[in-house]
Motif scaffolding. Structure first.
Motif, PDB file in Angstrom:
ATOM      1  N   LEU A   1       0.837  -1.190   0.000  1.00  0.00           N
ATOM      2  CA  LEU A   1       0.000   0.000   0.000  1.00  0.00           C
ATOM      3  C   LEU A   1       0.880   1.250   0.000  1.00  0.00           C
ATOM      4  O   LEU A   1       2.104   1.170   0.171  1.00  0.00           O
ATOM      5  N   ARG A   2       0.256   2.396  -0.238  1.00  0.00           N
ATOM      6  CA  ARG A   2       0.918   3.698  -0.143  1.00  0.00           C
ATOM      7  C   ARG A   2       0.164   4.525   0.886  1.00  0.00           C
ATOM      8  O   ARG A   2      -1.059   4.476   0.964  1.00  0.00           O
TER       9      ARG A   2
ATOM     10  N   ASP B   1      -2.321  -8.427   8.604  1.00  0.00           N
ATOM     11  CA  ASP B   1      -3.175  -8.477   9.799  1.00  0.00           C
ATOM     12  C   ASP B   1      -3.369  -7.113  10.446  1.00  0.00           C
ATOM     13  O   ASP B   1      -3.368  -6.971  11.676  1.00  0.00           O
ATOM     14  N   GLY B   2      -3.526  -6.087   9.614  1.00  0.00           N
ATOM     15  CA  GLY B   2      -3.806  -4.753  10.126  1.00  0.00           C
ATOM     16  C   GLY B   2      -2.607  -3.980  10.605  1.00  0.00           C
ATOM     17  O   GLY B   2      -2.749  -2.870  11.116  1.00  0.00           O
ATOM     18  N   VAL B   3      -1.396  -4.536  10.418  1.00  0.00           N
ATOM     19  CA  VAL B   3      -0.162  -3.850  10.799  1.00  0.00           C
ATOM     20  C   VAL B   3       0.628  -3.526   9.535  1.00  0.00           C
ATOM     21  O   VAL B   3       0.800  -4.382   8.663  1.00  0.00           O
TER      22      VAL B   3
ATOM     23  N   TYR C   1       2.973   0.575  11.924  1.00  0.00           N
ATOM     24  CA  TYR C   1       1.786   1.370  12.224  1.00  0.00           C
ATOM     25  C   TYR C   1       0.551   0.479  12.170  1.00  0.00           C
ATOM     26  O   TYR C   1       0.520  -0.529  11.443  1.00  0.00           O
ATOM     27  N   ALA C   2      -0.474   0.880  12.883  1.00  0.00           N
ATOM     28  CA  ALA C   2      -1.787   0.244  12.726  1.00  0.00           C
ATOM     29  C   ALA C   2      -2.426   0.781  11.450  1.00  0.00           C
ATOM     30  O   ALA C   2      -2.423   1.992  11.204  1.00  0.00           O
ATOM     31  N   LEU C   3      -2.944  -0.113  10.627  1.00  0.00           N
ATOM     32  CA  LEU C   3      -3.543   0.284   9.351  1.00  0.00           C
ATOM     33  C   LEU C   3      -4.615   1.348   9.552  1.00  0.00           C
ATOM     34  O   LEU C   3      -4.698   2.319   8.791  1.00  0.00           O
ATOM     35  N   GLU C   4      -5.414   1.222  10.586  1.00  0.00           N
ATOM     36  CA  GLU C   4      -6.532   2.139  10.809  1.00  0.00           C
ATOM     37  C   GLU C   4      -6.074   3.554  11.135  1.00  0.00           C
ATOM     38  O   GLU C   4      -6.859   4.500  11.042  1.00  0.00           O
ATOM     39  N   ASP C   5      -4.809   3.719  11.489  1.00  0.00           N
ATOM     40  CA  ASP C   5      -4.296   5.049  11.846  1.00  0.00           C
ATOM     41  C   ASP C   5      -3.699   5.797  10.660  1.00  0.00           C
ATOM     42  O   ASP C   5      -3.283   6.954  10.799  1.00  0.00           O
ATOM     43  N   LEU C   6      -3.638   5.158   9.497  1.00  0.00           N
ATOM     44  CA  LEU C   6      -2.944   5.741   8.359  1.00  0.00           C
ATOM     45  C   LEU C   6      -3.908   6.380   7.369  1.00  0.00           C
ATOM     46  O   LEU C   6      -5.045   5.921   7.195  1.00  0.00           O
ATOM     47  N   MET C   7      -3.433   7.428   6.693  1.00  0.00           N
ATOM     48  CA  MET C   7      -4.151   7.995   5.561  1.00  0.00           C
ATOM     49  C   MET C   7      -3.633   7.318   4.303  1.00  0.00           C
ATOM     50  O   MET C   7      -2.495   7.542   3.881  1.00  0.00           O
TER      51      MET C   7
END
Length: 252
Positions: free
Chosen positions: A4-5, A19-21, A40-46
């Motif tokens: 991902l970017r 797994d979300g990391v 990073y946690a995936l949910e915290d990223l833009m």
């Protein structure tokens, strides 16, 4: 692997998700890279679009049911058009409905991401030039399409090519369920085994016409069930094993 970017402060970074990391890397999947020690946690990223294509190549009428839906004979070779790189956005970014159009449609699609420069590639070698697969939405200003007699204007507005959330390098492109949900309701659903021309067939075919560069994208066509979106809607493209590409719709 799942690429991902994302934005890290003001810097654009590639990363690997599991797994979300997300583990950031130095470099990119298109050349050498090195994993960093932080995560990073995936949910915290833009998130951004998972690649930056120099061109997006699109295939019309590549599902038998969609060709029947629009009452057009099955093509004997791929029907190709293009979207500009300026149409690309990532997951959670807005689809903007242009004021000159009265009907904007969703079209859920499997997207192929090219890994390395490809020209005149044989079908049996095509997989070596593919990084992986992601979700795509071939957004279309439907009411502008027939007036032009061709599809460039109706397909090319800014934000009309959402991609993401990740590029899955292990996905089997010949057996994936593709779904589109509009405000949570399923509107499109089909398996990629219903395609007329397979993703690897398309890589070979297109590479005979033009050079494919790392990061270029091929949208492989949409199944039946296309329909309109409006400001305030939320559009989700789901592909099993890849994830969900979610985009709000706003007024231009």
């Amino acid at each position: 692997m799942r690429w991902l970017r994302f934005l890290e402060g003001e810097r654009v970074k590639y990363g690997l998700e599991s797994d979300g990391v997300v583990t950031p890397v130095k470099g990119s999947p298109f050349n050498s890279y090195q994993r960093e020690t932080k995560s990073y946690a995936l949910e915290d990223l833009m998130l951004l679009s998972p690649c930056e294509p120099s061109k997006v190549l699109c295939v019309g009428l590549n599902y038998r049911d969609h060709a029947q839906e629009v009452k057009i004979e099955l093509p004997d070779k791929p029907v190709i058009f293009m979207k500009p790189s300026t149409s690309v956005v990532g997951s959670c970014q807005d689809i903007v409905c242009p004021p000159i159009s009265r009907r904007v449609d969703y079209e859920a699609e499997l997207a192929v991401v090219i890994r390395k420069t490809a020209k005149n590639i044989a079908r049996q070698d095509a997989h070596q030039f593919v990084l992986g697969y992601t979700c795509g939405n071939d957004v279309t200003a439907r009411d502008l399409q027939p007036k032009d007699g061709q599809w460039t204007i109706s397909k090319s507005f800014d934000t009309f090519c959402p991609l993401g959330p990740v590029i899955d390098t292990d996905a089997n492109p010949d057996n994936l369920m593709v779904r589109l949900l509009l405000n949570g309701e399923v509107k499109q659903q089909a398996n990629t085994n219903q395609m007329i021309f397979s993703p690897l067939d398309l890589v070979s075919y297109l590479s005979a016409v033009m050079t494919l560069h790392p990061g270029d994208v091929i949208l492989t066509g949409t199944p039946s069930g296309i329909g309109p979106i409006r400001p305030g809607d939320q559009v989700t493209v789901e592909i099993d094993g890849i994830g969900s590409l979610v985009n709000p719709v706003v007024e231009g």
